[in-house]
Design a protein around this motif. Sequence first.
Motif, short mmCIF file in Angstrom:
data_model
loop_
_atom_site.label_atom_id
_atom_site.label_comp_id
_atom_site.label_asym_id
_atom_site.label_seq_id
_atom_site.Cartn_x
_atom_site.Cartn_y
_atom_site.Cartn_z
N GLU A 76 0.83 -1.21 0.00
CA GLU A 76 0.00 0.00 0.00
C GLU A 76 0.86 1.25 0.00
OE1 GLU A 76 -2.80 -0.15 3.22
OE2 GLU A 76 -3.75 -1.98 2.44
N GLU A 104 0.99 2.01 -10.22
CA GLU A 104 -0.14 1.19 -9.78
C GLU A 104 -1.24 1.21 -10.82
OE1 GLU A 104 -2.54 -1.27 -7.46
OE2 GLU A 104 -0.40 -0.85 -7.31
N ALA A 111 2.26 1.72 -3.41
CA ALA A 111 1.21 2.17 -4.32
C ALA A 111 0.94 3.66 -4.13
CB ALA A 111 -0.07 1.37 -4.10
#
Length: 150
Positions: free
Chosen positions: A124, A134, A127
């Motif tokens: 995460e 992404e 990203a």
Amino acid sequence: MEWNDLTEGAKSVLEQTRNLKNDHIQIVEFEVGYEEEASEDHPYPVSIQEEDYENLKKFTKENEYNDHYHMARNKNMVKIILLENKKIPDNLSEFPVFRQYRMDRLREERERLAAEREAEAQAEREAEENPEQEAEAQAVEENGEGTEQS
């Protein structure tokens, strides 16, 4: 001694022995002091404390179900062996051992879950740092690009 007289921890251990013959498991190994926390996977956590051990000891000697057990304890580690014809089987090493109720297994499970959560958090963060990368990866996945088609 009957099933209803058992503590919850003792029942958890003995439930493993109820399917022993079908699963070809002859040994259940557990640790006195084992305690799970409630989770999605285990909404009814297992706790095996000293009173559960004492309860199991009594049950394995006095049960009314015609199953015979040998129970051995070394410090907090306990093994229950289901006996065949009131004897320990000669080929015991060929049978799997149920070891789910051990603190080391619980620690390994917690470490694995923590590592998975960390990997998800890292993905995460990456990203968030590279939103265009992404988006590209998601577009490739949605369009099926990069996969072989015949």
